[in-house]
Design a protein around this motif. Structure first.
Motif, PDB file in Angstrom:
ATOM      1  N   ARG A  34       0.701  -1.549   0.411  1.00 48.43           N
ATOM      2  CA  ARG A  34       0.115   0.330  -0.037  1.00 48.43           C
ATOM      3  C   ARG A  34       0.906   1.128  -0.606  1.00 48.43           C
ATOM      4  N   CYS A  35       0.397   2.125  -0.548  1.00 50.68           N
ATOM      5  CA  CYS A  35       1.248   3.769  -0.873  1.00 50.68           C
ATOM      6  C   CYS A  35       0.696   4.132   0.402  1.00 50.68           C
ATOM      7  N   ASN A  36       1.744   5.467   0.725  1.00 47.93           N
ATOM      8  CA  ASN A  36       1.757   6.268   2.022  1.00 47.93           C
ATOM      9  C   ASN A  36       0.418   7.226   1.910  1.00 47.93           C
ATOM     10  N   ARG A  37      -0.239   7.682   0.666  1.00 43.06           N
ATOM     11  CA  ARG A  37      -1.387   8.840   0.953  1.00 43.06           C
ATOM     12  C   ARG A  37      -2.202   7.113   0.689  1.00 43.06           C
ATOM     13  N   CYS A  38      -2.891   5.988   0.200  1.00 48.91           N
ATOM     14  CA  CYS A  38      -3.683   5.200   0.647  1.00 48.91           C
ATOM     15  C   CYS A  38      -3.977   4.102   2.437  1.00 48.91           C
ATOM     16  N   LYS A  39      -2.821   4.666   2.271  1.00 49.16           N
ATOM     17  CA  LYS A  39      -2.931   4.132   3.854  1.00 49.16           C
ATOM     18  C   LYS A  39      -3.092   4.612   4.929  1.00 49.16           C
ATOM     19  N   LYS A  40      -2.540   6.339   4.865  1.00 54.44           N
ATOM     20  CA  LYS A  40      -3.241   7.586   5.717  1.00 54.44           C
ATOM     21  C   LYS A  40      -4.426   7.886   5.912  1.00 54.44           C
ATOM     22  N   GLN A  41      -5.526   7.425   4.261  1.00 54.31           N
ATOM     23  CA  GLN A  41      -6.625   8.012   4.288  1.00 54.31           C
ATOM     24  C   GLN A  41      -8.110   7.343   4.353  1.00 54.31           C
ATOM     25  N   SER A  42      -7.186   5.607   5.043  1.00 53.06           N
ATOM     26  CA  SER A  42      -7.717   4.555   4.603  1.00 53.06           C
ATOM     27  C   SER A  42      -8.563   3.788   3.611  1.00 53.06           C
ATOM     28  N   ASN A  43      -8.443   3.891   2.565  1.00 50.01           N
ATOM     29  CA  ASN A  43      -8.955   3.291   1.334  1.00 50.01           C
ATOM     30  C   ASN A  43      -8.465   2.027   1.806  1.00 50.01           C
ATOM     31  N   ILE A  44     -10.141   1.243   0.992  1.00 54.50           N
ATOM     32  CA  ILE A  44     -10.253  -0.569   1.291  1.00 54.50           C
ATOM     33  C   ILE A  44      -9.552  -1.162   0.092  1.00 54.50           C
ATOM     34  N   TYR A  45      -8.427  -2.467   0.213  1.00 51.54           N
ATOM     35  CA  TYR A  45      -8.139  -3.115  -0.197  1.00 51.54           C
ATOM     36  C   TYR A  45      -9.265  -4.479  -0.255  1.00 51.54           C
ATOM     37  N   THR A  46      -8.955  -4.875  -1.227  1.00 52.61           N
ATOM     38  CA  THR A  46      -8.994  -6.536  -1.711  1.00 52.61           C
ATOM     39  C   THR A  46      -7.407  -7.562  -1.772  1.00 52.61           C
ATOM     40  N   CYS A  47      -7.375  -8.701  -0.818  1.00 55.23           N
ATOM     41  CA  CYS A  47      -6.319  -9.468  -1.332  1.00 55.23           C
ATOM     42  C   CYS A  47      -6.798 -10.207  -2.734  1.00 55.23           C
ATOM     43  N   LYS A  48      -5.783 -10.264  -3.350  1.00 51.74           N
ATOM     44  CA  LYS A  48      -6.205 -10.501  -4.684  1.00 51.74           C
ATOM     45  C   LYS A  48      -6.004 -11.970  -4.565  1.00 51.74           C
ATOM     46  N   SER A  49      -5.750 -13.174  -3.345  1.00 49.96           N
ATOM     47  CA  SER A  49      -5.646 -14.390  -3.721  1.00 49.96           C
ATOM     48  C   SER A  49      -7.072 -15.717  -2.610  1.00 49.96           C
ATOM     49  N   CYS A  50      -7.233 -14.373  -1.699  1.00 51.63           N
ATOM     50  CA  CYS A  50      -8.244 -14.766  -0.778  1.00 51.63           C
ATOM     51  C   CYS A  50      -9.868 -13.911  -1.025  1.00 51.63           C
ATOM     52  N   GLY A  51      -9.849 -12.961  -1.129  1.00 52.68           N
ATOM     53  CA  GLY A  51     -10.665 -11.863  -0.724  1.00 52.68           C
ATOM     54  C   GLY A  51     -10.898 -11.313  -0.147  1.00 52.68           C
ATOM     55  N   PHE A  52     -10.308 -11.600   1.369  1.00 48.56           N
ATOM     56  CA  PHE A  52     -10.036 -10.543   2.289  1.00 48.56           C
ATOM     57  C   PHE A  52     -10.146  -9.197   2.672  1.00 48.56           C
ATOM     58  N   THR A  53     -10.865  -8.251   2.181  1.00 51.92           N
ATOM     59  CA  THR A  53     -10.812  -6.804   2.511  1.00 51.92           C
ATOM     60  C   THR A  53     -11.047  -5.908   3.803  1.00 51.92           C
ATOM     61  N   GLY A  54     -10.502  -5.209   3.483  1.00 48.66           N
ATOM     62  CA  GLY A  54      -9.590  -4.409   4.439  1.00 48.66           C
ATOM     63  C   GLY A  54      -9.783  -2.568   4.552  1.00 48.66           C
ATOM     64  N   PRO A  55      -9.055  -2.055   5.913  1.00 52.13           N
ATOM     65  CA  PRO A  55      -8.909  -0.239   5.365  1.00 52.13           C
ATOM     66  C   PRO A  55      -7.562   0.020   5.395  1.00 52.13           C
TER      67      PRO A  55
END
Length: 55
Positions: A34-55
């Protein structure tokens, strides 16, 4: 050994220098980047392997 991603999983920006972070997926252990900007903004991500979604 798994490949380390070079792009932010949230926005796709190439990770260069200081500020980006790489960590294992809390669900499956796949490396997530994750980049610093997305980390600071708590942008959602989804793991490409298992589909886990986190902030």
């Amino acid at each position: 050994m798994k490949d380390v991603p070079e792009k932010c999983i949230s926005c796709g920006v190439t990770l260069l220098g200081i500020g980006g972070v790489r960590f294992p997926c809390p669900s499956c252990g796949e490396v997530i980047a994750r980049c610093n900007r997305c980390k600071k903004q708590s942008n959602i991500y989804t793991c490409k392997s298992c589909g886990f979604t986190g902030p």
